[in-house]
Design an enzyme around this catalytic site. Structure first.
Site, PDB file in Angstrom:
ATOM      1  CB  SER A  33      27.605 -48.073  51.021  1.00 42.12           C
ATOM      2  OG  SER A  33      27.062 -47.274  52.040  1.00 42.12           O
ATOM      3  CG  HIS A  94      32.336 -43.819  47.808  1.00 44.13           C
ATOM      4  ND1 HIS A  94      31.321 -44.197  48.652  1.00 44.13           N
ATOM      5  CD2 HIS A  94      33.397 -43.489  48.600  1.00 44.13           C
ATOM      6  CE1 HIS A  94      31.741 -44.086  49.912  1.00 44.13           C
ATOM      7  NE2 HIS A  94      32.992 -43.672  49.903  1.00 44.13           N
ATOM      8  CD  GLU A 158      38.593 -27.109  42.448  1.00 42.32           C
ATOM      9  OE1 GLU A 158      37.819 -26.365  43.093  1.00 42.32           O
ATOM     10  OE2 GLU A 158      38.256 -28.240  42.031  1.00 42.32           O
ATOM     11  CD  GLU A 255      26.122 -42.576  46.626  1.00 40.79           C
ATOM     12  OE1 GLU A 255      26.354 -43.189  47.684  1.00 40.79           O
ATOM     13  OE2 GLU A 255      26.981 -42.352  45.764  1.00 40.79           O
ATOM     14  CG  ASP A 301      23.230 -47.200  50.915  1.00 35.53           C
ATOM     15  OD1 ASP A 301      22.774 -46.416  51.752  1.00 35.53           O
ATOM     16  OD2 ASP A 301      24.367 -47.067  50.413  1.00 35.53           O
ATOM     17  CG  HIS A 377      26.151 -47.972  57.755  1.00 33.73           C
ATOM     18  ND1 HIS A 377      26.628 -48.743  56.717  1.00 33.73           N
ATOM     19  CD2 HIS A 377      26.615 -46.717  57.527  1.00 33.73           C
ATOM     20  CE1 HIS A 377      27.345 -47.989  55.895  1.00 33.73           C
ATOM     21  NE2 HIS A 377      27.354 -46.760  56.369  1.00 33.73           N
TER      22      HIS A 377
END
Length: 447
Positions: A33, A94, A158, A255, A301, A377
Protein backbone atom coordinates in the site's frame (compact mmCIF):
# COMPACT_ATOMS: atom_id res chain seq x y z
CA UNK A 1 -20.77 25.35 -3.70
CA UNK A 2 -18.27 26.15 -6.48
CA UNK A 3 -19.83 26.24 -9.92
CA UNK A 4 -16.92 26.11 -12.34
CA UNK A 5 -18.57 23.49 -14.55
CA UNK A 6 -22.18 23.97 -13.55
CA UNK A 7 -23.70 25.43 -16.72
CA UNK A 8 -21.07 25.68 -19.44
CA UNK A 9 -19.41 22.25 -19.54
CA UNK A 10 -20.74 19.73 -22.09
CA UNK A 11 -22.37 16.61 -20.66
CA UNK A 12 -19.62 14.42 -22.12
CA UNK A 13 -17.19 16.14 -19.76
CA UNK A 14 -19.43 15.31 -16.78
CA UNK A 15 -19.99 11.63 -17.46
CA UNK A 16 -19.34 8.61 -15.30
CA UNK A 17 -16.72 6.10 -16.34
CA UNK A 18 -15.04 2.87 -15.34
CA UNK A 19 -11.49 1.80 -16.08
CA UNK A 20 -8.73 -0.41 -14.76
CA UNK A 21 -5.36 0.34 -13.21
CA UNK A 22 -2.15 -1.67 -13.04
CA UNK A 23 -0.98 -1.76 -9.43
CA UNK A 24 2.51 -3.25 -9.48
CA UNK A 25 5.34 -1.46 -7.68
CA UNK A 26 8.61 -0.73 -9.46
CA UNK A 27 10.23 -3.68 -7.69
CA UNK A 28 7.21 -5.91 -7.01
CA UNK A 29 4.65 -7.74 -9.12
CA UNK A 30 2.27 -7.87 -6.15
CA UNK A 31 2.33 -4.42 -4.53
CA UNK A 32 2.07 -3.02 -1.05
CA UNK A 33 0.00 0.00 0.00
CA UNK A 34 2.93 2.38 0.37
CA UNK A 35 4.21 2.10 -3.18
CA UNK A 36 0.68 2.13 -4.58
CA UNK A 37 -0.35 5.17 -2.52
CA UNK A 38 2.68 7.01 -3.84
CA UNK A 39 1.55 6.12 -7.37
CA UNK A 40 -2.08 7.27 -7.13
CA UNK A 41 -1.36 10.32 -4.99
CA UNK A 42 2.03 11.53 -6.25
CA UNK A 43 1.89 10.35 -9.85
CA UNK A 44 5.07 8.24 -9.88
CA UNK A 45 5.64 4.53 -9.40
CA UNK A 46 7.71 3.67 -6.33
CA UNK A 47 9.33 0.78 -4.52
CA UNK A 48 7.43 -1.44 -2.13
CA UNK A 49 7.35 -0.06 1.41
CA UNK A 50 8.30 3.54 0.54
CA UNK A 51 6.02 6.60 0.63
CA UNK A 52 6.28 9.97 -1.09
CA UNK A 53 9.58 9.19 -2.78
CA UNK A 54 10.63 8.00 -6.22
CA UNK A 55 11.99 4.56 -7.03
CA UNK A 56 15.50 5.89 -6.42
CA UNK A 57 14.79 5.52 -2.70
CA UNK A 58 15.44 2.06 -1.28
CA UNK A 59 13.33 0.80 1.61
CA UNK A 60 14.89 1.33 5.07
CA UNK A 61 17.79 3.30 3.55
CA UNK A 62 17.41 6.83 4.93
CA UNK A 63 20.38 8.14 2.97
CA UNK A 64 18.59 7.40 -0.33
CA UNK A 65 15.71 9.77 0.47
CA UNK A 66 17.13 13.26 -0.01
CA UNK A 67 16.56 14.60 -3.50
CA UNK A 68 14.10 11.84 -4.36
CA UNK A 69 11.03 13.28 -2.63
CA UNK A 70 7.85 13.62 -4.70
CA UNK A 71 4.79 15.71 -3.86
CA UNK A 72 1.17 14.63 -3.88
CA UNK A 73 -2.06 15.94 -5.31
CA UNK A 74 -2.94 17.06 -1.79
CA UNK A 75 0.05 19.42 -1.90
CA UNK A 76 -0.84 20.55 -5.44
CA UNK A 77 -4.38 21.36 -4.30
CA UNK A 78 -3.15 23.21 -1.22
CA UNK A 79 -0.69 25.25 -3.30
CA UNK A 80 -3.58 26.22 -5.57
CA UNK A 81 -5.54 27.64 -2.65
CA UNK A 82 -7.94 24.75 -2.13
CA UNK A 83 -8.74 23.27 1.26
CA UNK A 84 -7.51 19.72 1.83
CA UNK A 85 -8.38 16.85 4.11
CA UNK A 86 -7.53 13.26 5.03
CA UNK A 87 -10.05 10.80 6.48
CA UNK A 88 -9.11 7.19 7.18
CA UNK A 89 -10.09 4.24 9.35
CA UNK A 90 -6.43 3.34 9.83
CA UNK A 91 -3.92 5.39 11.79
CA UNK A 92 -3.39 8.75 10.07
CA UNK A 93 0.29 7.92 9.55
CA UNK A 94 -0.42 4.59 7.87
CA UNK A 95 0.74 3.86 4.33
CA UNK A 96 -2.09 5.39 2.29
CA UNK A 97 -2.58 8.71 4.12
CA UNK A 98 1.16 9.20 4.66
CA UNK A 99 1.87 9.31 0.92
CA UNK A 100 -0.21 12.49 0.79
CA UNK A 101 2.23 14.45 2.98
CA UNK A 102 5.31 12.42 3.95
CA UNK A 103 8.57 11.34 2.33
CA UNK A 104 9.86 8.19 3.99
CA UNK A 105 12.13 5.32 3.07
CA UNK A 106 9.99 3.05 5.23
CA UNK A 107 6.24 3.05 5.70
CA UNK A 108 6.68 1.58 9.20
CA UNK A 109 8.46 4.63 10.63
CA UNK A 110 5.26 5.73 12.39
CA UNK A 111 7.18 7.56 15.12
CA UNK A 112 10.87 7.83 15.94
CA UNK A 113 10.38 4.81 18.23
CA UNK A 114 10.01 2.60 15.14
CA UNK A 115 13.03 4.04 13.35
CA UNK A 116 16.55 2.56 13.45
CA UNK A 117 19.09 4.83 15.22
CA UNK A 118 21.03 5.15 11.96
CA UNK A 119 18.05 6.68 10.16
CA UNK A 120 17.47 9.16 12.99
CA UNK A 121 21.14 10.16 13.05
CA UNK A 122 21.06 10.70 9.28
CA UNK A 123 18.28 13.24 9.69
CA UNK A 124 15.22 11.31 8.54
CA UNK A 125 11.97 12.18 10.33
CA UNK A 126 9.20 9.84 11.32
CA UNK A 127 5.85 10.00 9.55
CA UNK A 128 3.85 11.43 12.48
CA UNK A 129 6.37 14.27 12.76
CA UNK A 130 6.08 14.92 9.03
CA UNK A 131 2.29 15.03 9.27
CA UNK A 132 2.56 18.01 11.57
CA UNK A 133 5.42 19.77 9.78
CA UNK A 134 5.41 19.09 6.03
CA UNK A 135 2.01 20.55 5.16
CA UNK A 136 1.13 22.56 8.25
CA UNK A 137 -2.23 23.83 7.08
CA UNK A 138 -4.13 20.64 6.25
CA UNK A 139 -7.65 21.64 7.28
CA UNK A 140 -8.99 18.20 8.23
CA UNK A 141 -7.16 15.14 9.57
CA UNK A 142 -9.24 12.28 10.99
CA UNK A 143 -8.51 8.66 11.83
CA UNK A 144 -6.52 6.73 14.43
CA UNK A 145 -2.92 6.96 15.60
CA UNK A 146 -2.97 8.90 18.89
CA UNK A 147 -0.08 7.06 20.49
CA UNK A 148 2.42 8.22 17.87
CA UNK A 149 1.77 11.84 18.80
CA UNK A 150 2.78 11.66 22.47
CA UNK A 151 6.00 11.06 24.46
CA UNK A 152 6.85 7.47 25.25
CA UNK A 153 4.78 5.90 28.05
CA UNK A 154 2.28 8.77 28.13
CA UNK A 155 -1.08 7.45 29.33
CA UNK A 156 -3.77 7.33 26.66
CA UNK A 157 -6.85 9.43 27.34
CA UNK A 158 -9.20 6.51 26.59
CA UNK A 159 -7.28 3.36 27.56
CA UNK A 160 -5.52 4.47 30.72
CA UNK A 161 -4.39 1.02 31.89
CA UNK A 162 -3.42 -0.38 28.48
CA UNK A 163 0.35 -0.29 28.02
CA UNK A 164 0.09 -0.87 24.25
CA UNK A 165 -1.93 2.34 23.93
CA UNK A 166 0.68 4.54 25.57
CA UNK A 167 2.72 7.17 23.75
CA UNK A 168 5.66 5.99 21.68
CA UNK A 169 7.77 9.07 20.92
CA UNK A 170 11.40 9.00 22.02
CA UNK A 171 11.95 12.70 21.29
CA UNK A 172 9.48 13.70 24.06
CA UNK A 173 7.47 15.83 21.63
CA UNK A 174 3.75 16.34 22.04
CA UNK A 175 2.68 16.64 18.41
CA UNK A 176 -0.87 17.67 19.33
CA UNK A 177 0.50 20.77 21.04
CA UNK A 178 2.74 21.42 18.04
CA UNK A 179 -0.28 21.12 15.72
CA UNK A 180 -2.15 23.66 17.83
CA UNK A 181 0.81 26.05 17.90
CA UNK A 182 0.96 26.20 14.10
CA UNK A 183 -2.63 27.43 13.77
CA UNK A 184 -3.34 31.19 13.59
CA UNK A 185 -4.97 32.55 16.73
CA UNK A 186 -7.87 34.05 14.83
CA UNK A 187 -8.76 30.66 13.35
CA UNK A 188 -10.99 28.09 15.04
CA UNK A 189 -8.91 24.93 15.53
CA UNK A 190 -10.19 21.84 17.32
CA UNK A 191 -8.55 18.62 18.45
CA UNK A 192 -11.06 15.86 19.33
CA UNK A 193 -10.57 12.26 20.37
CA UNK A 194 -14.10 10.85 20.50
CA UNK A 195 -17.32 10.76 18.51
CA UNK A 196 -19.27 12.88 20.98
CA UNK A 197 -16.79 15.75 20.72
CA UNK A 198 -16.77 15.45 16.93
CA UNK A 199 -20.53 15.53 16.46
CA UNK A 200 -21.06 18.42 18.85
CA UNK A 201 -18.83 20.70 16.75
CA UNK A 202 -20.39 23.17 14.38
CA UNK A 203 -18.38 22.30 11.27
CA UNK A 204 -19.34 25.53 9.55
CA UNK A 205 -17.36 27.47 12.17
CA UNK A 206 -14.35 25.12 12.24
CA UNK A 207 -11.24 26.12 10.31
CA UNK A 208 -8.96 23.24 11.31
CA UNK A 209 -9.86 19.83 12.73
CA UNK A 210 -7.62 17.07 14.05
CA UNK A 211 -9.53 13.99 15.18
CA UNK A 212 -7.62 10.98 16.52
CA UNK A 213 -10.08 8.40 17.77
CA UNK A 214 -7.87 5.42 18.64
CA UNK A 215 -4.25 4.89 19.76
CA UNK A 216 -3.66 2.81 16.62
CA UNK A 217 -6.04 1.90 13.84
CA UNK A 218 -9.74 2.50 14.39
CA UNK A 219 -12.00 -0.37 15.40
CA UNK A 220 -13.74 -2.50 12.83
CA UNK A 221 -17.22 -1.22 12.02
CA UNK A 222 -18.77 -4.37 13.51
CA UNK A 223 -16.90 -3.72 16.78
CA UNK A 224 -17.20 0.08 16.82
CA UNK A 225 -18.12 1.85 20.06
CA UNK A 226 -20.86 4.26 19.01
CA UNK A 227 -19.95 6.67 21.82
CA UNK A 228 -16.21 6.97 21.30
CA UNK A 229 -15.63 6.18 17.63
CA UNK A 230 -17.35 7.85 14.66
CA UNK A 231 -18.15 5.88 11.53
CA UNK A 232 -16.35 6.57 8.29
CA UNK A 233 -19.45 8.16 6.79
CA UNK A 234 -19.82 10.46 9.81
CA UNK A 235 -16.22 11.60 9.45
CA UNK A 236 -16.71 12.21 5.73
CA UNK A 237 -19.81 14.31 6.36
CA UNK A 238 -18.04 16.52 8.88
CA UNK A 239 -14.98 16.82 6.64
CA UNK A 240 -16.96 17.96 3.59
CA UNK A 241 -18.90 20.52 5.63
CA UNK A 242 -15.62 22.04 6.83
CA UNK A 243 -13.79 21.90 3.51
CA UNK A 244 -16.64 23.07 1.27
CA UNK A 245 -16.57 26.55 2.81
CA UNK A 246 -13.62 27.35 0.54
CA UNK A 247 -14.91 28.97 -2.67
CA UNK A 248 -11.87 27.59 -4.51
CA UNK A 249 -12.91 24.02 -3.74
CA UNK A 250 -11.21 21.19 -1.90
CA UNK A 251 -9.42 17.87 -2.15
CA UNK A 252 -10.43 15.09 0.23
CA UNK A 253 -8.70 11.73 0.54
CA UNK A 254 -10.98 9.11 2.08
CA UNK A 255 -9.67 5.64 2.91
CA UNK A 256 -11.62 2.65 4.16
CA UNK A 257 -8.33 1.07 5.13
CA UNK A 258 -9.61 -1.55 7.51
CA UNK A 259 -11.11 -3.45 4.58
CA UNK A 260 -7.50 -4.36 3.88
CA UNK A 261 -6.85 -5.39 7.48
CA UNK A 262 -9.90 -7.64 7.60
CA UNK A 263 -8.65 -9.52 4.55
CA UNK A 264 -5.12 -9.82 5.93
CA UNK A 265 -6.58 -11.44 9.04
CA UNK A 266 -8.73 -13.75 6.93
CA UNK A 267 -11.85 -12.22 8.46
CA UNK A 268 -14.04 -11.78 5.41
CA UNK A 269 -17.10 -10.69 7.40
CA UNK A 270 -15.16 -7.83 8.99
CA UNK A 271 -13.68 -6.81 5.64
CA UNK A 272 -16.97 -6.79 3.78
CA UNK A 273 -18.81 -4.87 6.49
CA UNK A 274 -16.02 -2.30 6.23
CA UNK A 275 -16.70 -2.21 2.48
CA UNK A 276 -20.40 -1.58 3.13
CA UNK A 277 -19.52 1.35 5.39
CA UNK A 278 -17.19 2.65 2.69
CA UNK A 279 -20.12 2.49 0.30
CA UNK A 280 -22.19 4.54 2.75
CA UNK A 281 -19.41 7.12 2.92
CA UNK A 282 -19.27 7.36 -0.88
CA UNK A 283 -23.06 7.79 -0.94
CA UNK A 284 -22.90 10.51 1.70
CA UNK A 285 -20.22 12.36 -0.26
CA UNK A 286 -22.36 12.08 -3.37
CA UNK A 287 -25.34 13.73 -1.71
CA UNK A 288 -23.17 16.58 -0.42
CA UNK A 289 -21.43 17.39 -3.71
CA UNK A 290 -22.48 18.06 -7.28
CA UNK A 291 -21.79 15.95 -10.35
CA UNK A 292 -21.30 19.17 -12.26
CA UNK A 293 -18.33 20.45 -10.27
CA UNK A 294 -17.02 17.47 -8.33
CA UNK A 295 -14.72 14.83 -9.73
CA UNK A 296 -15.10 11.70 -7.59
CA UNK A 297 -12.71 8.81 -8.09
CA UNK A 298 -13.27 5.51 -6.29
CA UNK A 299 -10.65 2.83 -6.62
CA UNK A 300 -8.37 0.44 -4.76
CA UNK A 301 -4.66 0.48 -4.23
CA UNK A 302 -4.51 -3.29 -4.79
CA UNK A 303 -6.57 -6.45 -4.60
CA UNK A 304 -6.47 -9.45 -2.25
CA UNK A 305 -6.31 -13.22 -2.86
CA UNK A 306 -9.98 -13.38 -1.97
CA UNK A 307 -12.62 -15.26 -3.90
CA UNK A 308 -16.33 -15.95 -3.89
CA UNK A 309 -17.63 -19.06 -5.63
CA UNK A 310 -19.09 -22.52 -5.17
CA UNK A 311 -22.12 -22.07 -7.46
CA UNK A 312 -24.20 -20.60 -4.66
CA UNK A 313 -27.87 -19.88 -5.51
CA UNK A 314 -29.35 -16.39 -5.44
CA UNK A 315 -30.35 -15.42 -1.91
CA UNK A 316 -27.68 -17.54 -0.26
CA UNK A 317 -25.70 -15.69 2.41
CA UNK A 318 -22.27 -14.84 1.07
CA UNK A 319 -20.99 -15.96 4.47
CA UNK A 320 -22.73 -19.32 4.05
CA UNK A 321 -21.83 -22.70 2.60
CA UNK A 322 -21.69 -23.67 -1.05
CA UNK A 323 -24.59 -25.96 -2.01
CA UNK A 324 -22.29 -28.94 -2.52
CA UNK A 325 -19.47 -30.80 -0.89
CA UNK A 326 -16.04 -31.30 -2.31
CA UNK A 327 -15.96 -34.16 -4.79
CA UNK A 328 -12.51 -34.99 -3.44
CA UNK A 329 -12.68 -35.01 0.36
CA UNK A 330 -16.51 -35.04 0.60
CA UNK A 331 -16.56 -32.10 3.02
CA UNK A 332 -18.51 -28.83 2.77
CA UNK A 333 -16.86 -25.52 2.05
CA UNK A 334 -17.82 -21.86 2.39
CA UNK A 335 -18.61 -19.61 -0.55
CA UNK A 336 -15.82 -17.25 0.54
CA UNK A 337 -12.26 -18.54 0.43
CA UNK A 338 -8.71 -17.14 0.40
CA UNK A 339 -5.75 -18.21 -1.67
CA UNK A 340 -3.54 -17.95 1.40
CA UNK A 341 -3.79 -16.77 4.99
CA UNK A 342 -4.43 -17.74 8.61
CA UNK A 343 -7.62 -19.71 7.84
CA UNK A 344 -5.69 -22.80 6.72
CA UNK A 345 -6.58 -25.55 9.19
CA UNK A 346 -5.91 -29.27 9.28
CA UNK A 347 -7.79 -31.48 11.76
CA UNK A 348 -6.78 -35.12 12.11
CA UNK A 349 -4.64 -34.87 9.02
CA UNK A 350 -7.53 -33.63 6.89
CA UNK A 351 -9.17 -30.36 5.89
CA UNK A 352 -11.33 -28.98 8.67
CA UNK A 353 -15.06 -29.75 8.42
CA UNK A 354 -16.49 -26.22 8.37
CA UNK A 355 -19.99 -27.45 9.22
CA UNK A 356 -18.64 -28.11 12.71
CA UNK A 357 -17.58 -24.49 13.34
CA UNK A 358 -19.39 -21.13 13.49
CA UNK A 359 -18.50 -19.93 10.02
CA UNK A 360 -20.94 -16.99 10.36
CA UNK A 361 -19.04 -15.51 13.34
CA UNK A 362 -17.76 -11.96 12.90
CA UNK A 363 -14.16 -13.09 13.34
CA UNK A 364 -14.34 -16.42 11.49
CA UNK A 365 -11.20 -16.87 9.41
CA UNK A 366 -12.21 -18.28 6.05
CA UNK A 367 -10.35 -21.33 4.81
CA UNK A 368 -7.26 -20.72 2.73
CA UNK A 369 -5.22 -22.89 0.38
CA UNK A 370 -1.82 -21.97 1.84
CA UNK A 371 -1.05 -21.33 5.54
CA UNK A 372 0.23 -17.82 6.28
CA UNK A 373 -0.06 -15.71 9.41
CA UNK A 374 -1.30 -12.86 7.23
CA UNK A 375 -3.09 -13.13 3.89
CA UNK A 376 -1.37 -11.35 1.01
CA UNK A 377 -2.40 -8.82 -1.59
CA UNK A 378 -3.22 -9.85 -5.14
CA UNK A 379 -1.44 -8.64 -8.25
CA UNK A 380 -4.27 -8.21 -10.77
CA UNK A 381 -5.58 -4.91 -12.11
CA UNK A 382 -8.27 -3.19 -10.04
CA UNK A 383 -11.24 -1.10 -11.07
CA UNK A 384 -11.38 2.70 -11.12
CA UNK A 385 -14.80 4.33 -10.97
CA UNK A 386 -15.13 8.03 -11.71
CA UNK A 387 -17.87 10.59 -12.12
CA UNK A 388 -17.91 14.30 -12.70
CA UNK A 389 -15.81 16.69 -14.82
CA UNK A 390 -13.18 14.97 -16.95
CA UNK A 391 -14.24 11.52 -15.73
CA UNK A 392 -14.00 10.37 -19.36
CA UNK A 393 -10.21 10.54 -19.05
CA UNK A 394 -10.37 7.44 -16.87
CA UNK A 395 -11.14 4.71 -19.36
CA UNK A 396 -9.53 1.51 -20.57
CA UNK A 397 -6.43 0.30 -18.70
CA UNK A 398 -3.98 2.73 -17.13
CA UNK A 399 -0.87 2.73 -15.03
CA UNK A 400 -1.83 3.51 -11.43
CA UNK A 401 0.24 6.70 -11.36
CA UNK A 402 -1.95 8.16 -14.13
CA UNK A 403 -4.81 8.84 -11.67
CA UNK A 404 -3.55 11.99 -9.87
CA UNK A 405 -2.55 13.57 -13.18
CA UNK A 406 -6.12 13.22 -14.42
CA UNK A 407 -7.46 14.79 -11.25
CA UNK A 408 -4.93 17.61 -11.41
CA UNK A 409 -5.77 18.23 -15.08
CA UNK A 410 -9.48 18.40 -14.24
CA UNK A 411 -8.90 20.79 -11.34
CA UNK A 412 -6.27 22.95 -13.07
CA UNK A 413 -3.72 22.36 -10.35
CA UNK A 414 -0.18 21.08 -10.42
CA UNK A 415 2.28 21.50 -13.26
CA UNK A 416 0.05 21.11 -16.33
CA UNK A 417 -2.29 24.10 -16.55
CA UNK A 418 -1.81 25.25 -20.16
CA UNK A 419 -5.29 24.04 -21.11
CA UNK A 420 -6.83 26.19 -18.36
CA UNK A 421 -5.27 29.40 -19.68
CA UNK A 422 -6.15 28.66 -23.31
CA UNK A 423 -9.77 27.86 -22.45
CA UNK A 424 -10.09 31.04 -20.43
CA UNK A 425 -8.55 33.30 -23.09
CA UNK A 426 -10.83 31.81 -25.74
CA UNK A 427 -13.87 32.62 -23.66
CA UNK A 428 -14.64 28.94 -23.22
CA UNK A 429 -15.51 27.04 -20.06
CA UNK A 430 -12.87 27.21 -17.38
CA UNK A 431 -12.29 24.30 -14.99
CA UNK A 432 -12.26 26.96 -12.28
CA UNK A 433 -13.03 25.93 -8.72
CA UNK A 434 -13.51 22.19 -8.64
CA UNK A 435 -14.31 20.00 -5.67
CA UNK A 436 -12.32 16.79 -5.50
CA UNK A 437 -13.14 13.62 -3.60
CA UNK A 438 -10.77 10.70 -3.87
CA UNK A 439 -12.02 7.59 -2.10
CA UNK A 440 -9.59 4.70 -1.97
CA UNK A 441 -9.97 1.29 -0.44
CA UNK A 442 -8.43 -2.16 -0.93
CA UNK A 443 -11.07 -4.14 -2.79
CA UNK A 444 -11.49 -7.83 -2.26
CA UNK A 445 -14.70 -8.06 -4.23
CA UNK A 446 -16.45 -5.57 -6.47
CA UNK A 447 -20.11 -4.88 -5.67
Amino acid sequence: MPSGFRSSTPMWLRMSSCSWEMTYNTNAQVPDSAGTATAYLCGVKANEGTVGVSAATQRTQCNTTQGNEVTSILRWAKDAGKSVGIVTTTRVNHATPSAAYAHSADRDWYSDNEMPPEAVSQGCKDIAYQLMHNVRDIEVIMGGGRKYMFPKNSTDVEYETDEKSRGTRLDSLNLIDIWKSFKPRHKHSHYVWNRTELLTLDPYTVDYLLGLFEPGDMQYELNRNNVTDPSLSEMVEVAIKILSKNPKGFFLLVEGGRIDHGHHEGKAKQALHEAVEMDRAIGKAGTMTSLEDTLTVVTADHSHVFTFGGYTPRGNSIFGLAPMVSDTDKKPFTAILYGNGPGYKVVGGERENVSMVDYAHNNYQAQSAVPLRHETHGGEDVAVFAKGPMAHLLHGVHEQNYIPHVMAYAACIGANQDHCASASSAGGPSPGPLLLLLALFPLGILF
